[in-house]
Design a protein around this motif. Structure first.
Motif, PDB file in Angstrom:
ATOM      1  N   ARG A  83       0.860  -1.183   0.000  1.00  0.00           N
ATOM      2  CA  ARG A  83       0.000   0.000   0.000  1.00  0.00           C
ATOM      3  C   ARG A  83       0.894   1.229   0.000  1.00  0.00           C
ATOM      4  N   PHE A  84       0.751   2.034  -1.059  1.00  0.00           N
ATOM      5  CA  PHE A  84       1.537   3.253  -1.201  1.00  0.00           C
ATOM      6  C   PHE A  84       0.747   4.448  -0.666  1.00  0.00           C
ATOM      7  N   PRO A  85       1.429   5.554  -0.339  1.00  0.00           N
ATOM      8  CA  PRO A  85       0.710   6.746   0.139  1.00  0.00           C
ATOM      9  C   PRO A  85      -0.361   7.222  -0.836  1.00  0.00           C
ATOM     10  N   GLN A  86      -0.084   7.120  -2.140  1.00  0.00           N
ATOM     11  CA  GLN A  86      -1.053   7.593  -3.129  1.00  0.00           C
ATOM     12  C   GLN A  86      -2.350   6.792  -3.108  1.00  0.00           C
ATOM     13  N   ASP A  87      -2.298   5.575  -2.567  1.00  0.00           N
ATOM     14  CA  ASP A  87      -3.495   4.737  -2.506  1.00  0.00           C
ATOM     15  C   ASP A  87      -4.523   5.236  -1.499  1.00  0.00           C
ATOM     16  N   GLU A  88      -4.133   6.183  -0.638  1.00  0.00           N
ATOM     17  CA  GLU A  88      -5.070   6.672   0.371  1.00  0.00           C
ATOM     18  C   GLU A  88      -5.081   8.198   0.466  1.00  0.00           C
ATOM     19  N   ASP A  89      -4.629   8.873  -0.584  1.00  0.00           N
ATOM     20  CA  ASP A  89      -4.538  10.336  -0.570  1.00  0.00           C
ATOM     21  C   ASP A  89      -5.703  11.038  -1.264  1.00  0.00           C
ATOM     22  N   ASP A  90      -6.715  10.297  -1.704  1.00  0.00           N
ATOM     23  CA  ASP A  90      -7.770  10.922  -2.516  1.00  0.00           C
ATOM     24  C   ASP A  90      -8.702  11.819  -1.701  1.00  0.00           C
ATOM     25  N   ASP A  91      -8.632  11.769  -0.364  1.00  0.00           N
ATOM     26  CA  ASP A  91      -9.521  12.594   0.453  1.00  0.00           C
ATOM     27  C   ASP A  91      -8.772  13.694   1.195  1.00  0.00           C
ATOM     28  N   THR A  92      -7.529  13.982   0.748  1.00  0.00           N
ATOM     29  CA  THR A  92      -6.755  15.037   1.395  1.00  0.00           C
ATOM     30  C   THR A  92      -6.853  16.323   0.575  1.00  0.00           C
ATOM     31  N   ILE A  93      -5.984  17.301   0.813  1.00  0.00           N
ATOM     32  CA  ILE A  93      -6.061  18.577   0.102  1.00  0.00           C
ATOM     33  C   ILE A  93      -5.898  18.369  -1.395  1.00  0.00           C
ATOM     34  N   ASP A  94      -6.443  19.284  -2.172  1.00  0.00           N
ATOM     35  CA  ASP A  94      -6.619  19.057  -3.605  1.00  0.00           C
ATOM     36  C   ASP A  94      -5.313  18.812  -4.344  1.00  0.00           C
TER      37      ASP A  94
END
Length: 232
Positions: A152-163
């Motif tokens: 699991r990479f950071p990008q896999d869970e970044d879709d709900d952070t700042i734009d």
């Protein structure tokens, strides 16, 4: 375009071939030049076999990973595993030389560095070929049909952070990891001896990362001990 074609369409571009090739060439060169008691013919045979498979894979996908067959998939895995296994043998030999104080200081330090660098590249190649079905599957199959992720990479869970961060995430941009991402976390694992920003999810991923971290720790500890003994 048929419904099946539309379902399979992905917005992410196929991965470039050359980062993985450069890493493979560096690993093979380091292994070939390693000061070792392993017969030169054995080491050069490993380099030759891997080199021939790499050339065949380059001819099959010269610039980007746009297609895959059974033989190309097996060849990618074989190259990564062969380099990794060969380097683990070199690792054991280097540990024995460090423990028994064989060879001069500069030679054994150079051997340790070569084994460590090759290990980071080799593990990155293995991670890269096994995760989510490999480089071709990651960009051609719909996400619902991809094999379970090993990491699991950071990008896999970044879709709900700042734009400005979310725009580069897996959920927004259809992002998938490439060889550089695997090499980075392989290098970090070799230096930190633990997962950093990328988390292993499967048993095989955890075991491989544990083996890499253990090898890095052992080499560092023995090199430091050898350096202290030389100073003393």
């Amino acid at each position: 375009m048929s419904k099946q074609d539309a379902r399979r369409a992905r917005s992410v571009a196929p991965e470039h071939r050359w980062p993985a090739v450069v890493g493979t060439v560096i690993a093979l060169a380091a292994y070939a030049l390693l000061p070792s008691v392993i017969p030169a013919i054995a080491r050069y045979s490993v380099v030759a076999v891997c080199g021939l498979m790499v050339v065949a894979l380059i001819l099959y996908n010269p610039h980007r990973f746009t297609r895959e067959s059974k033989w190309s998939r097996r060849a990618e895995i074989a190259v990564a595993v062969l380099i990794l296994v060969a380097n683990q043998i070199a690792f054991v030999e280097t540990v024995v030389r460090l423990l028994n104080k064989h060879g001069n200081g500069s030679e054994i330090l150079l051997a340790s560095l070569q084994v460590w660098v090759t290990n980071a590249i080799a593990f990155a190649l293995v991670f890269w070929t096994m995760d989510r079905g490999g480089p071709v599957a990651r960009v051609t199959l719909p996400r619902s049909e991809l094999p379970l992720a090993d990491f699991r990479f950071p990008q896999d869970e970044d879709d709900d952070t700042i734009d400005e961060v979310a725009r580069g995430s897996s959920g927004r941009m259809d992002w998938v990891p490439n060889y550089i991402d695997y090499f980075y976390f392989s290098l970090a694992n070799s230096m930190a001896f633990s997962a950093t920003d990328t988390m292993p999810l499967t048993h095989r991923a955890k075991l491989l990362m544990a083996l890499e971290a253990f090898a890095g720790f052992v080499l560092l500890a023995l090199v430091i001990a050898r350096a202290v003994s030389l100073i003393g």
